[in-house]
Design an enzyme around this catalytic site. Structure first.
Site, PDB file in Angstrom:
ATOM      1  N   ARG A  37      41.547  47.603  35.408  1.00 12.69           N
ATOM      2  CA  ARG A  37      41.872  49.137  35.929  1.00 12.69           C
ATOM      3  C   ARG A  37      42.473  49.286  37.866  1.00 12.69           C
ATOM      4  O   ARG A  37      42.770  48.902  38.741  1.00 12.69           O
ATOM      5  CB  ARG A  37      40.560  49.621  36.299  1.00 12.69           C
ATOM      6  CG  ARG A  37      40.223  49.737  34.537  1.00 12.69           C
ATOM      7  CD  ARG A  37      41.226  50.754  34.251  1.00 12.69           C
ATOM      8  NE  ARG A  37      40.765  50.421  32.257  1.00 12.69           N
ATOM      9  CZ  ARG A  37      40.826  49.383  31.591  1.00 12.69           C
ATOM     10  NH1 ARG A  37      41.963  48.535  31.872  1.00 12.69           N
ATOM     11  NH2 ARG A  37      40.229  50.074  30.837  1.00 12.69           N
ATOM     12  N   HIS A  45      50.379  46.907  31.419  1.00 11.40           N
ATOM     13  CA  HIS A  45      48.803  46.553  30.988  1.00 11.40           C
ATOM     14  C   HIS A  45      49.457  46.113  29.485  1.00 11.40           C
ATOM     15  O   HIS A  45      48.653  47.074  28.536  1.00 11.40           O
ATOM     16  CB  HIS A  45      48.513  47.978  30.570  1.00 11.40           C
ATOM     17  CG  HIS A  45      47.156  48.525  30.841  1.00 11.40           C
ATOM     18  ND1 HIS A  45      46.238  49.568  31.674  1.00 11.40           N
ATOM     19  CD2 HIS A  45      46.190  47.174  29.944  1.00 11.40           C
ATOM     20  CE1 HIS A  45      45.191  48.875  30.827  1.00 11.40           C
ATOM     21  NE2 HIS A  45      45.190  47.737  30.248  1.00 11.40           N
TER      22      HIS A  45
HETATM   23  C1  OXD Z   1      40.879  47.220  27.342  1.00 10.00           C
HETATM   24  C2  OXD Z   1      42.291  47.243  28.153  1.00 10.00           C
HETATM   25  O1  OXD Z   1      39.785  48.267  27.976  1.00 10.00           O
HETATM   26  O2  OXD Z   1      43.073  46.471  27.572  1.00 10.00           O
HETATM   27  O3  OXD Z   1      40.426  46.606  26.864  1.00 10.00           O
HETATM   28  O4  OXD Z   1      42.036  47.443  29.536  1.00 10.00           O
END
Ligand code: OXD
Length: 309
Positions: A224, A272
């Site tokens: 993240r 992402h």
């Molecule tokens: C997940 C992501 O949490 O793609 O699957 O970040």
């Protein structure tokens, strides 16, 4: 009975089709169309609007559309006592392994430097360090971390693992907790973050951590954006201590157009997409979980909101 789908990232038609093939009588509702809110048993969510799930009086299951769950737990009005499940899916794990291997090999074979040499017409041969001397530190050892470490070990990398709480990593050297964190850092030529985001891991990739990495270390963040302190990373690359970074996740997504990461020559960015959920692969788990909670049993991959994963 009905399922409520809330996501701007995932395809509602793919999910509707995949779920209907397993449970045709389950009605598929797409936020904000709730139909009869009392009929909604399961919410299938990615970044739902805060408070949305509190509108569902008979909700039995909150199912994340991804492996992470931080996007659910940040809702201050999350209904209490409704089980929350995250996805652990072979296709998600496979994609993450593929992506991590790509990023690690990119650094190991110095592709960024070779590309820069190419653009300046420079025939530059860069010999990679012998693979067993390339030390990879892996932060996080959940399903994805374990699968990524297996792939890297099979390629010949020297992998060390760090987890927040003690956890066996088989034959790999492993450290845990704040005492073990400097230990993993000092042996990580390539550092990969695959941790869940919790208050305890927020901002962990910061100036102090970078200073503890060996000279010319490389940072890969596939967890993240909030794990990383952006200015600290830029400073550590710009002062020459780190050789670069590969980032798939950002504190603000999409990354604002004026952010320095976009054009930084030593940072590779992707929007992402390291592991994207595939409805046809993950739908069985959603339906199985719904069947479990209907009979009063906990769903698979139940999350503990107290610890955040
Ligand atoms: C997940 C992501 O949490 O793609 O699957 O970040």
């Amino acid at each position: 009975m009905a399922l409520l789908f809330i996501s701007k990232n995932d395809s509602p038609s793919d999910w509707q089709e995949a779920l209907a093939s397993l449970e045709p009588e389950l009605e598929f509702k797409i936020w904000p169309d709730l139909g009869k809110p009392s009929e909604i048993e399961v919410a299938l969510v990615w970044n739902h609007p805060a408070g949305a799930l509190g509108l569902l009086p008979n909700l039995k299951l909150i199912q994340s559309l991804g492996a992470g769950i931080d996007h659910v737990l940040t809702d201050p009005r999350l209904p209490k006592n409704v089980p929350i499940a995250r996805l652990v899916d072979t296709e998600l794990t496979r994609q993450m392994v593929e992506y991590v291997v790509l990023a690690v090999l990119n650094r190991h074979r110095r592709i960024d430097e070779l590309r820069r040499a190419q653009l300046s017409g420079d025939w530059q041969v860069i010999q990679p360090v012998p693979i067993g001397r390339s030390r990879v530190g892996l932060l996080g050892f959940g399903h994805m971390g374990q699968a990524a470490s297996n792939a890297l070990v099979n390629l010949g990398f020297n992998v060390t693992v760090w987890t927040r709480t003690p956890r066996s990593a088989g034959s790999l050297t492993s450290y845990h907790g704040s005492e073990g964190f400097p230990e993993v850092l000092q042996t990580s030529d390539i550092l990969i973050c695959l941790l869940p985001l919790t208050p305890k891991t927020h901002g962990l990739l910061n100036a102090k951590a970078f200073a503890a990495l060996p000279a010319e270390a490389y940072v890969i963040n596939v967890a993240r954006g909030a794990h990383l302190v952006d200015e600290d990373l830029l400073a550590a690359i710009d002062n020459g201590h780190l050789s670069g970074a590969w980032l798939d996740v950002f504190d603000e997504e999409p990354l604002p157009p004026d952010h320095s990461f976009w054009a930084h020559p030593q940072i590779v960015m992707t929007p992402h997409l390291a592991a994207l959920t595939v409805a046809s692969s993950a739908a069985t788990q959603v339906i199985n979980n719904l069947r479990l909670v209907r009979t009063g049993k906990p769903p698979q991959n139940l999350v503990n909101p107290e610890i955040g994963y």
